[in-house]
Design a protein around this motif. Structure first.
Motif, short mmCIF file in Angstrom:
data_model
loop_
_atom_site.label_atom_id
_atom_site.label_comp_id
_atom_site.label_asym_id
_atom_site.label_seq_id
_atom_site.Cartn_x
_atom_site.Cartn_y
_atom_site.Cartn_z
N GLN A 205 0.83 -1.21 0.00
CA GLN A 205 0.00 0.00 0.00
C GLN A 205 0.86 1.26 0.00
O GLN A 205 0.54 2.24 -0.67
CB GLN A 205 -0.93 -0.02 1.21
CG GLN A 205 -1.99 1.07 1.20
CD GLN A 205 -2.98 0.90 2.33
OE1 GLN A 205 -2.81 0.02 3.17
NE2 GLN A 205 -4.00 1.73 2.36
N SER A 206 1.96 1.25 0.74
CA SER A 206 2.85 2.42 0.75
C SER A 206 3.53 2.59 -0.59
O SER A 206 3.72 3.73 -1.06
CB SER A 206 3.91 2.25 1.86
OG SER A 206 4.68 1.08 1.63
N GLU A 207 3.90 1.46 -1.24
CA GLU A 207 4.49 1.56 -2.57
C GLU A 207 3.50 2.15 -3.57
O GLU A 207 3.86 2.96 -4.44
CB GLU A 207 4.96 0.18 -3.03
CG GLU A 207 6.09 -0.40 -2.21
CD GLU A 207 7.38 0.39 -2.38
OE1 GLU A 207 7.53 1.03 -3.44
OE2 GLU A 207 8.21 0.39 -1.46
N ARG A 208 2.26 1.73 -3.45
CA ARG A 208 1.23 2.28 -4.34
C ARG A 208 1.03 3.77 -4.12
O ARG A 208 0.85 4.53 -5.06
CB ARG A 208 -0.08 1.52 -4.11
CG ARG A 208 -1.19 1.92 -5.06
CD ARG A 208 -2.46 1.16 -4.75
NE ARG A 208 -3.53 1.55 -5.66
CZ ARG A 208 -4.78 1.16 -5.54
NH1 ARG A 208 -5.14 0.37 -4.53
NH2 ARG A 208 -5.70 1.56 -6.40
N LYS A 209 1.09 4.19 -2.84
CA LYS A 209 0.95 5.61 -2.54
C LYS A 209 2.10 6.42 -3.14
O LYS A 209 1.91 7.52 -3.66
CB LYS A 209 0.89 5.81 -1.03
CG LYS A 209 0.64 7.24 -0.59
CD LYS A 209 0.50 7.32 0.91
CE LYS A 209 0.22 8.76 1.34
NZ LYS A 209 1.27 9.69 0.95
N LYS A 210 3.32 5.85 -3.08
CA LYS A 210 4.46 6.54 -3.68
C LYS A 210 4.31 6.66 -5.19
O LYS A 210 4.63 7.70 -5.78
CB LYS A 210 5.75 5.79 -3.34
CG LYS A 210 6.14 5.88 -1.87
CD LYS A 210 7.43 5.12 -1.62
CE LYS A 210 7.83 5.18 -0.14
NZ LYS A 210 9.08 4.42 0.13
N ASP A 211 3.81 5.60 -5.83
CA ASP A 211 3.59 5.66 -7.28
C ASP A 211 2.56 6.71 -7.64
O ASP A 211 2.71 7.44 -8.63
CB ASP A 211 3.14 4.29 -7.79
CG ASP A 211 4.23 3.24 -7.66
OD1 ASP A 211 5.41 3.65 -7.53
OD2 ASP A 211 3.91 2.04 -7.67
N ILE A 212 1.51 6.82 -6.82
CA ILE A 212 0.48 7.83 -7.10
C ILE A 212 1.05 9.23 -6.93
O ILE A 212 0.78 10.13 -7.74
CB ILE A 212 -0.73 7.60 -6.17
CG1 ILE A 212 -1.43 6.27 -6.53
CG2 ILE A 212 -1.72 8.76 -6.29
CD1 ILE A 212 -2.57 5.91 -5.62
N THR A 215 3.28 9.98 -9.92
CA THR A 215 2.48 10.27 -11.11
C THR A 215 1.86 11.65 -11.03
O THR A 215 1.79 12.39 -12.02
CB THR A 215 1.39 9.20 -11.28
OG1 THR A 215 2.00 7.91 -11.31
CG2 THR A 215 0.61 9.42 -12.56
N LEU A 216 1.37 12.01 -9.85
CA LEU A 216 0.78 13.33 -9.67
C LEU A 216 1.81 14.44 -9.87
O LEU A 216 1.52 15.48 -10.48
CB LEU A 216 0.16 13.42 -8.28
CG LEU A 216 -0.55 14.73 -7.93
CD1 LEU A 216 -1.71 14.98 -8.89
CD2 LEU A 216 -1.05 14.72 -6.49
N ALA A 217 3.04 14.22 -9.38
CA ALA A 217 4.09 15.23 -9.54
C ALA A 217 4.45 15.40 -11.02
O ALA A 217 4.65 16.53 -11.49
CB ALA A 217 5.32 14.83 -8.74
N VAL A 218 4.53 14.30 -11.76
CA VAL A 218 4.83 14.39 -13.20
C VAL A 218 3.71 15.11 -13.93
O VAL A 218 3.94 15.92 -14.84
CB VAL A 218 5.06 12.98 -13.77
CG1 VAL A 218 5.19 13.03 -15.29
CG2 VAL A 218 6.30 12.36 -13.17
N THR A 219 2.47 14.85 -13.53
CA THR A 219 1.33 15.52 -14.17
C THR A 219 1.36 17.02 -13.89
O THR A 219 1.07 17.83 -14.77
CB THR A 219 0.02 14.91 -13.66
OG1 THR A 219 0.07 13.49 -13.85
CG2 THR A 219 -1.16 15.48 -14.41
N ARG A 220 1.69 17.40 -12.68
CA ARG A 220 1.77 18.83 -12.34
C ARG A 220 2.87 19.52 -13.16
O ARG A 220 2.69 20.65 -13.62
CB ARG A 220 2.07 19.00 -10.85
CG ARG A 220 0.98 18.50 -9.93
CD ARG A 220 -0.29 19.30 -10.06
NE ARG A 220 -1.24 18.98 -9.01
CZ ARG A 220 -2.51 19.31 -9.03
NH1 ARG A 220 -3.01 19.94 -10.08
NH2 ARG A 220 -3.31 18.99 -8.03
#
Length: 327
Positions: A205-212, A215-220
């Protein structure tokens, strides 16, 4: 002559040919494979390799054919048909066995209470249409209240009461509930899997949170304003890093001139790699090309004499051929 008679005669001939080996061949009729465990005859192998391989392959094929003809067969217009027995050889798997699927919350409750799962049929009988229709999906039975031409309205209903809209909202609410429960089951299974497989305490779950977050940082950062004017989410951290800098659209003439001169100076400058290569090369004799000359004399002599240099050119000039030029 009848075809069955030909096949029977062929079968008798095949059965009459017996393959005799010191170590009996391991035949698996279910997989149509023959394993020969006999040691290699070194003399025959070195004397004639092709003939030795053909003989070994022929013995294996003959033994397999004898085993096939010994199976019980049924007659058909195309000839006798035999059913292969189940394989006896355990082949290794290329991939490991799949892990059991994690149980959902309802499955755990049903196992604890002893509730048996009954799978509902996808089709249901429609009395009005007198045919089987889908329980859900396209033209599903769960949309009957939305599509029927006459619907009973409660006595205490409002003036703007729409029974079709109410039925549709209820169906959409069930779909949203099922999807929410499905996502909760997936998240629960991933958290259990991460807790069991991770030894440091950080699960999947923590790995998934890091991936999210990544991804959000790249989108920004993909927008021109680096996400400055985008709507921020609840609990979102502020991005750190170098901000994109843009020059103003209107500048003075002197600033524009200096910028253009800087670009031209970069274009005229030789790359650093070429400079380093030129510095590492051995120094040659100074070229006879003088300052202000357009023609490089040494290069011209080398091209005219095909690499024979100036000695050949002087010989040609002394003999009189140089005045006429090359033909």
């Amino acid at each position: 002559m009848d075809v069955s008679h030909i096949l029977a005669e062929h079968a008798s001939k095949q059965q009459a040919t017996v393959v005799d080996k010191e170590i009996p061949l391991d035949i698996d009729v279910g997989l149509l494979t023959v394993t020969d465990l006999n040691p290699v005859d070194v003399e025959s192998y070195e004397a004639n390799l092709e003939e030795y391989l053909m003989s070994t392959a022929r013995d294996g094929a003959q033994a397999l054919i004898n085993s096939l003809w010994s199976l019980p067969a049924t007659h058909s217009p195309d000839g006798p048909i035999a059913k292969l027995p189940p394989p006896i050889t355990q082949l290794p798997r290329s991939k490991p066995l799949p892990k059991p699927k994690p149980l959902t919350k309802w499955e755990k409750f049903a196992n604890a209470k002893g509730i048996q799962h009954k799978k509902r049929d996808r089709k249901v009988w429609d009395e009005e249409k007198q045919e089987w229709v889908n329980r859900w999906g396209w033209k599903g039975a769960n949309k009957d209240k939305e599509q029927q031409w006459l619907t009973e309205v409660p006595a205490n209903a409002d003036i703007d009461f729409d029974p079709r809209k109410v039925a549709r909202d209820e169906r959409k609410a069930k779909m949203a509930k099922n999807e929410r429960q499905h996502q909760q089951n997936l998240a629960r299974a991933q958290s259990e899997k991460g807790a069991s497989s991770s030894s440091s305490g950080h699960g999947l779950q923590s790995e998934r949170k890091k991936d999210i977050d990544r991804t959000l940082a790249v989108t920004r950062a993909s927008t021109a304003s680096m996400g400055r004017f985008d709507r921020s989410l609840e609990g979102e951290k502020k991005l750190k890093g170098v901000k994109r800098k843009f020059d103003p659209t209107e500048v003075s003439s002197s600033a524009e001139k200096s910028n253009n001169l800087a670009i031209l100076s970069k274009l005229d400058r030789e790359p650093q790699l070429k400079k380093a290569k030129r510095a590492s090369e051995p120094t040659e004799a100074p070229s006879p090309k003088k300052k202000g000359d357009v023609l490089n004399v040494r290069k011209a002599v080398r091209g005219a004499t095909k690499g024979a240099a100036g000695a050949a050119l002087r010989r040609e000039v002394s003999s009189g051929k140089g005045k006429k030029g090359r033909r």
